[in-house]
Design a protein around this motif. Structure first.
Motif, mmCIF file in Angstrom:
data_model
loop_
_atom_site.group_PDB
_atom_site.id
_atom_site.type_symbol
_atom_site.label_atom_id
_atom_site.label_comp_id
_atom_site.label_asym_id
_atom_site.label_seq_id
_atom_site.Cartn_x
_atom_site.Cartn_y
_atom_site.Cartn_z
ATOM 1 N N UNK A 71 0.830 -1.200 0.000
ATOM 2 C CA UNK A 71 0.000 0.000 0.000
ATOM 3 C C UNK A 71 0.860 1.243 0.000
ATOM 4 N N UNK A 72 0.257 2.380 0.357
ATOM 5 C CA UNK A 72 1.023 3.626 0.384
ATOM 6 C C UNK A 72 2.119 3.601 1.458
ATOM 7 N N UNK A 73 2.955 4.604 1.447
ATOM 8 C CA UNK A 73 4.030 4.734 2.435
ATOM 9 C C UNK A 73 3.430 4.736 3.843
ATOM 10 N N UNK A 74 4.125 4.073 4.770
ATOM 11 C CA UNK A 74 3.700 4.065 6.174
ATOM 12 C C UNK A 74 4.928 4.166 7.064
ATOM 13 N N UNK A 75 4.696 4.515 8.337
ATOM 14 C CA UNK A 75 5.799 4.676 9.285
ATOM 15 C C UNK A 75 5.913 3.514 10.262
ATOM 16 N N UNK A 76 4.784 2.979 10.712
ATOM 17 C CA UNK A 76 4.835 1.959 11.750
ATOM 18 C C UNK A 76 3.882 0.819 11.480
ATOM 19 N N UNK A 77 4.170 -0.326 12.121
ATOM 20 C CA UNK A 77 3.282 -1.481 11.975
ATOM 21 C C UNK A 77 3.572 -2.493 13.073
ATOM 22 N N UNK A 78 2.613 -3.371 13.275
ATOM 23 C CA UNK A 78 2.775 -4.555 14.111
ATOM 24 C C UNK A 78 2.107 -5.684 13.350
ATOM 25 N N UNK A 79 2.831 -6.770 13.110
ATOM 26 C CA UNK A 79 2.334 -7.907 12.331
ATOM 27 C C UNK A 79 2.532 -9.191 13.119
ATOM 28 N N UNK A 138 -3.800 -16.966 10.019
ATOM 29 C CA UNK A 138 -3.893 -15.764 9.199
ATOM 30 C C UNK A 138 -2.955 -14.741 9.808
ATOM 31 N N UNK A 139 -2.520 -13.821 8.985
ATOM 32 C CA UNK A 139 -1.671 -12.740 9.440
ATOM 33 C C UNK A 139 -2.555 -11.535 9.713
ATOM 34 N N UNK A 140 -2.255 -10.837 10.791
ATOM 35 C CA UNK A 140 -3.015 -9.649 11.171
ATOM 36 C C UNK A 140 -2.028 -8.524 11.442
ATOM 37 N N UNK A 141 -2.372 -7.329 10.967
ATOM 38 C CA UNK A 141 -1.463 -6.191 11.136
ATOM 39 C C UNK A 141 -2.220 -4.932 11.514
ATOM 40 N N UNK A 142 -1.559 -4.119 12.294
ATOM 41 C CA UNK A 142 -1.944 -2.730 12.491
ATOM 42 C C UNK A 142 -0.903 -1.930 11.733
ATOM 43 N N UNK A 152 -6.495 -0.779 12.162
ATOM 44 C CA UNK A 152 -6.423 -2.068 12.838
ATOM 45 C C UNK A 152 -6.965 -3.168 11.922
ATOM 46 N N UNK A 153 -6.685 -4.404 12.261
ATOM 47 C CA UNK A 153 -7.290 -5.585 11.617
ATOM 48 C C UNK A 153 -7.083 -5.675 10.110
ATOM 49 N N UNK A 154 -5.901 -5.353 9.665
ATOM 50 C CA UNK A 154 -5.531 -5.630 8.273
ATOM 51 C C UNK A 154 -5.155 -7.105 8.251
ATOM 52 N N UNK A 155 -5.947 -7.942 7.612
ATOM 53 C CA UNK A 155 -5.712 -9.376 7.662
ATOM 54 C C UNK A 155 -5.390 -9.949 6.285
ATOM 55 N N UNK A 156 -4.634 -11.022 6.318
ATOM 56 C CA UNK A 156 -4.333 -11.767 5.098
ATOM 57 C C UNK A 156 -5.467 -12.751 4.854
ATOM 58 N N UNK A 157 -5.485 -13.349 3.664
ATOM 59 C CA UNK A 157 -6.363 -14.498 3.483
ATOM 60 C C UNK A 157 -5.904 -15.615 4.433
#
Length: 172
Positions: A71-79, A138-142, A152-157
């Protein structure tokens, strides 16, 4: 005067977590970013511009799976990788790309996060399934575009445990 400078410095450090998600975010995946007026930043309610993609829809115990945040540029995440319906991370991450690092929520390297607030985009991460794997995951990310804008709740298939391996029913 010195007391005011110290207080402002401490408050600015408490406002976000530029060097990785805090352990307190491990279960809810909520970053707890704070505005200057000490109110908490809330997750976005619009559709996320980010997606979590996987290199395979099947996995085997002990095997590596490539995971991308796109996706677009981002600064932080937790996966994290999670068994379906569970909040505890499973497996381990390795080979952290530039500006990222693995972290510990319940076990060493079970989660990935940002190492700094430098811009990131379309990163690929490597996850290794536990050797005792017995459930689909499944993978879940903020993902935080910036200090105050996160989803919140960006999930993979769903990634299915390959045929031939015994699945536990209602694995938690």
């Amino acid at each position: 005067m010195l007391g005011v400078v110290v207080l402002v410095g401490v408050l600015s450090l408490c406002g976000a977590f530029p060097f990785g998600a805090p352990k307190g975010a491990c279960v809810t995946m909520t970053p707890f970013h704070i505005y200057g007026n000490l109110t908490r930043a809330n997750a976005q309610t619009t559709a996320s511009p980010y997606s979590v993609k996987v290199g395979s829809n099947l996995y085997t115990p002990g095997a590596a799976v490539k995971v991308q945040i796109v996706g677009p540029v981002f600064e932080g995440f937790l996966l994290q990788a999670r068994n379906n319906g569970n909040t505890a991370p499973v497996g381990t991450f390795s080979a952290a790309p530039t500006d990222t690092k693995s972290t510990r929520c319940t076990a060493d390297n079970d989660s990935m996060t940002h190492a700094n607030p430098h811009p990131k985009q379309n990163i690929t991460l490597t996850w290794t399934a536990p050797i005792y794997a017995r459930a689909d995951i499944m993978f879940i990310a903020t993902i935080a575009a910036d200090k105050y804008t996160f989803w919140l709740n960006n999930t993979s298939p769903m990634v299915t445990l390959a045929p031939g391996y015994k699945k536990e029913v209602n694995h938690v």
